[in-house]
Design a protein around this motif. Structure first.
Motif, PDB file in Angstrom:
ATOM      1  N   GLY A 201       0.818  -1.194   0.000  1.00  0.00           N
ATOM      2  CA  GLY A 201       0.000   0.000   0.000  1.00  0.00           C
ATOM      3  C   GLY A 201       0.859   1.254   0.000  1.00  0.00           C
ATOM      4  O   GLY A 201       0.394   2.335   0.314  1.00  0.00           O
ATOM      5  N   ASN A 202       2.133   1.091  -0.330  1.00  0.00           N
ATOM      6  CA  ASN A 202       3.058   2.220  -0.460  1.00  0.00           C
ATOM      7  C   ASN A 202       3.366   2.926   0.852  1.00  0.00           C
ATOM      8  O   ASN A 202       3.345   4.149   0.938  1.00  0.00           O
ATOM      9  CB  ASN A 202       2.546   3.223  -1.492  1.00  0.00           C
ATOM     10  N   LYS A 203       3.667   2.133   1.877  1.00  0.00           N
ATOM     11  CA  LYS A 203       4.041   2.690   3.171  1.00  0.00           C
ATOM     12  C   LYS A 203       5.279   1.983   3.695  1.00  0.00           C
ATOM     13  O   LYS A 203       5.652   0.925   3.227  1.00  0.00           O
ATOM     14  CB  LYS A 203       2.900   2.536   4.164  1.00  0.00           C
ATOM     15  N   CYS A 204       5.888   2.582   4.706  1.00  0.00           N
ATOM     16  CA  CYS A 204       7.064   2.008   5.353  1.00  0.00           C
ATOM     17  C   CYS A 204       6.860   2.068   6.863  1.00  0.00           C
ATOM     18  O   CYS A 204       6.267   3.021   7.372  1.00  0.00           O
ATOM     19  CB  CYS A 204       8.313   2.794   4.965  1.00  0.00           C
ATOM     20  N   ALA A 205       7.355   1.080   7.556  1.00  0.00           N
ATOM     21  CA  ALA A 205       7.222   1.031   9.009  1.00  0.00           C
ATOM     22  C   ALA A 205       8.111   2.052   9.707  1.00  0.00           C
ATOM     23  O   ALA A 205       7.818   2.450  10.837  1.00  0.00           O
ATOM     24  CB  ALA A 205       7.558  -0.367   9.511  1.00  0.00           C
ATOM     25  N   ILE A 206       9.192   2.506   9.045  1.00  0.00           N
ATOM     26  CA  ILE A 206      10.136   3.394   9.735  1.00  0.00           C
ATOM     27  C   ILE A 206      10.415   4.723   9.036  1.00  0.00           C
ATOM     28  O   ILE A 206      11.006   5.613   9.629  1.00  0.00           O
ATOM     29  CB  ILE A 206      11.472   2.669  10.021  1.00  0.00           C
TER      30      ILE A 206
END
Length: 77
Positions: free
Chosen positions: A43-48
């Motif tokens: 979904g085009n996100k990053c955890a950091i």
């Protein structure tokens, strides 16, 4: 009631994040691309790394692109 601690995300420019548009439609099954990173969230996100803000080239897309990469890349297992 225990609440999960929320940590601030790193700025794109601080993480060394960059999107290389020439790889947008390339075979990215191997390589140092966000989609192959353990921190990438579908979904085009990053955890950091923050989705907003400019990357190291000053461009702002508002997403973490699967064809992007940063200095914090870690191989997805």
């Amino acid at each position: 009631m225990d609440k999960e601690k929320v940590y601030p995300k790193i700025l794109k420019c601080t993480s060394g994040y960059v999107e290389e548009k020439s790889f947008e439609n390339a075979n990215r099954s191997a390589g140092y691309f966000c989609q192959n990173c353990t921190y990438f969230i579908n979904g085009n996100k990053c955890a950091i790394v923050q989705s907003s803000g400019p990357d190291v080239t000053g461009d702002e897309s508002g997403i973490i692109a699967p064809y992007g990469s940063c200095d914090l890349w870690l191989l997805k297992k």
